[in-house]
Scaffold this motif. Structure first.
Motif, short mmCIF file in Angstrom:
data_model
loop_
_atom_site.label_atom_id
_atom_site.label_comp_id
_atom_site.label_asym_id
_atom_site.label_seq_id
_atom_site.Cartn_x
_atom_site.Cartn_y
_atom_site.Cartn_z
N ALA A 324 0.94 -1.34 0.52
CA ALA A 324 -0.37 0.19 0.01
C ALA A 324 0.91 1.45 0.18
O ALA A 324 0.82 2.11 -0.72
N GLY A 325 1.82 1.20 0.13
CA GLY A 325 2.59 2.07 1.19
C GLY A 325 3.56 2.33 -0.28
O GLY A 325 4.00 3.91 -0.92
N GLY A 326 4.11 1.40 -0.73
CA GLY A 326 4.64 1.07 -2.66
C GLY A 326 3.91 1.98 -3.65
O GLY A 326 3.63 2.45 -4.08
N LEU A 327 2.33 1.48 -3.33
CA LEU A 327 1.51 2.12 -4.75
C LEU A 327 1.13 3.60 -4.09
O LEU A 327 1.03 4.25 -5.71
N ALA A 328 0.90 3.77 -3.07
CA ALA A 328 0.78 5.54 -2.71
C ALA A 328 1.77 6.51 -3.47
O ALA A 328 1.67 7.45 -3.87
N VAL A 329 2.75 5.75 -3.22
CA VAL A 329 4.15 6.42 -3.43
C VAL A 329 4.72 6.44 -4.50
O VAL A 329 4.80 7.92 -5.48
N VAL A 330 4.49 5.41 -5.42
CA VAL A 330 4.56 5.81 -7.21
C VAL A 330 2.96 6.38 -7.80
O VAL A 330 3.78 7.13 -8.88
#
Length: 451
Positions: A324-330
């Motif tokens: 979820a964090g990676g998705l928000a970052v990208v």
């Protein structure tokens, strides 16, 4: 439980095993955009994003809220039993914007894990393809691929490898594409790039073409060589050599990828598509530990139509909160137009570096792409002679910069793992011009105090 008083030295009571027992690190308590703040209230400009990690800066509420929302829904589900929505969405988004041909995403918890997964996948691919004799890996000197045994074996930095030599895998290392040191007088950049790439074909032929499974390299070399950019045409020739001999091309973009050099995937600027690519650091931007290995459909289908089981894995791969964090970052990188911003702010940073240090008697080279810049320090500009390693120039500059309120990434061993010093800069993508000026001023103060 021991209680510390506000003015007590944390090292006196700490049970943490630190990176360096002789360094007394301050306690970081908060972050604000491009700054980190310690317990005393001192602010540090994060000029290297830690280790090229904090691309969005510190305290990004959108990313933080996305992680919190995921924790409220589902904190953990082991991938031996389940997939998860954020993992699926992140994989879809990465493949949508990845170089054509990459098709599958294997989520891990960091760069070393991504490198290990890439090496093991390359080996299993050839075993399942019916070519078990292919088990040799070629990498480059002065590269860094991680600190686990397989990744450290692939890395070519002798200082990091030396004491662990008996434990390391047998990996061949060729010279890096390092035009400042290795290009001959009168040789064009293009000709040098072709000559540097030829070292790969020579090594494949020496080992035996039917025994080599993969070549592994960083598109822009980070920690060990200081934003070392390839010569024009170098990676195109590398790709052609790999294709000619049926060797997989693994690109390690753990440090230089995810927008850091001015494109989401660093290899886009070199016009090549790898068979496997490793990403991390900027993928999570420091908000969660996450990395990924991406591979082509052909590699995946070979496993899927064979045993169907990639004989690898870690407990926290595909962790929902990390995904979820990676998705928000990208999503932020793409929707906030931060990657074009990296290009413009990167040029500003480069111009300021050249203005301030371009004629400095101890600056030999200023290089890099986007917001990924390196300064190679020398004792003498004319001869390119490095400082004596016993002087510990990089360590001194790191300490002086930190005292001045700047976090940067100086390293020694630039040339061969022992000689040479450089400073790596990789600030957050949100950096403003005034903060670039602050970075230059504080770096100048640090360099002047040491040299």
């Amino acid at each position: 439980m021991q209680n510390r008083t506000p003015d007590q030295d944390p090292a006196e009571m700490s049970h943490i095993f630190p990176r360096h027992s002789k360094l007394n690190a301050p306690v970081a308590v908060s972050g604000d955009g491009c700054y980190l703040i310690d317990k005393s209230g001192k602010r540090y400009l994060d000029g290297s994003g830690g280790a090229a990690v904090s691309c969005l800066g510190h305290g990004d509420r959108v990313v933080i809220d996305a992680i919190k929302a995921q924790l409220d829904t589902l904190a953990f589900a082991h991938t031996g039993f389940f997939t998860s929505e954020p993992a699926e969405e992140l994989a879809d988004l990465l493949i949508e914007h990845a170089p054509a041909g990459l098709d599958r995403v294997y989520l891990v918890s960091g760069g070393s894990e991504a490198a290990e997964a890439a090496i093991k996948l390359a080996r299993q691919y050839f075993v399942e393809k019916g070519e078990p004799e292919r088990g040799k890996l070629i990498a480059r000197k002065q590269s860094y691929h991680g600190n686990t045994i397989g990744a450290l074996s692939a890395g070519g930095n002798e200082w990091r490898r030396s004491q662990f030599g008996p434990l390391l895998l047998d990996v061949s290392h060729i010279d890096p594409c390092y035009e400042y040191r290795l290009r001959e007088e009168g040789e064009s950049l293009e000709d040098y790039g072709q000559r540097a790439a030829q070292a790969l074909e020579d090594e494949i032929l020496r080992l035996g073409p039917d025994t080599v499974m993969a070549f592994m390299a960083e598109p822009v070399v980070g920690a060990t060589a200081g934003a070392l950019v390839p010569a024009p045409g170098y990676f195109e020739r590398i790709r052609a050599i790999c294709d000619q001999y049926g060797v997989l091309l693994i690109l390690d973009e753990v440090m230089c990828g995810m927008g850091r050099t001015g494109s989401l995937f660093a290899c886009e600027q070199d016009g090549v598509v790898p068979d496997i690519v490793c990403i991390a650091k900027g993928l999570g931007a420091g908000y969660q530990p996450i990395g990924a290995m991406l591979c082509t459909a052909e590699i995946y289908e070979t496993i899927a139509q064979g045993t169907g089981f990639f004989q690898h894995g870690h407990t926290y791969v595909g962790h929902p909160a990390a995904a979820a964090g990676g998705l928000a970052v990208v999503t932020a990188l793409l929707e906030r137009n931060l990657i074009p911003r990296v290009q413009t702010k990167g040029e500003t940073l480069h111009e300021r570096l050249v203005e301030r240090f371009g004629q400095h008697p101890h600056v030999g080279d200023i290089r890099g792409r986007g917001l990924f810049r390196g300064i190679e320090l020398v004792r003498d500009r004319e001869s390119k002679a490095p400082f004596d390693p016993s002087q510990g120039i990089a360590g001194q500059i790191k300490k002086a910069a930190f005292e001045a309120g700047l976090i940067c990434y100086p390293m020694s061993g630039t040339i061969d793992g022992r000689r040479g010093d450089h400073i790596l800069l990789a600030p957050p993508f949100i950096i403003e011009d005034a903060q670039i000026d602050e970075l230059i001023d504080k770096l100048d103060t640090a360099i002047a105090s040491v040299l």
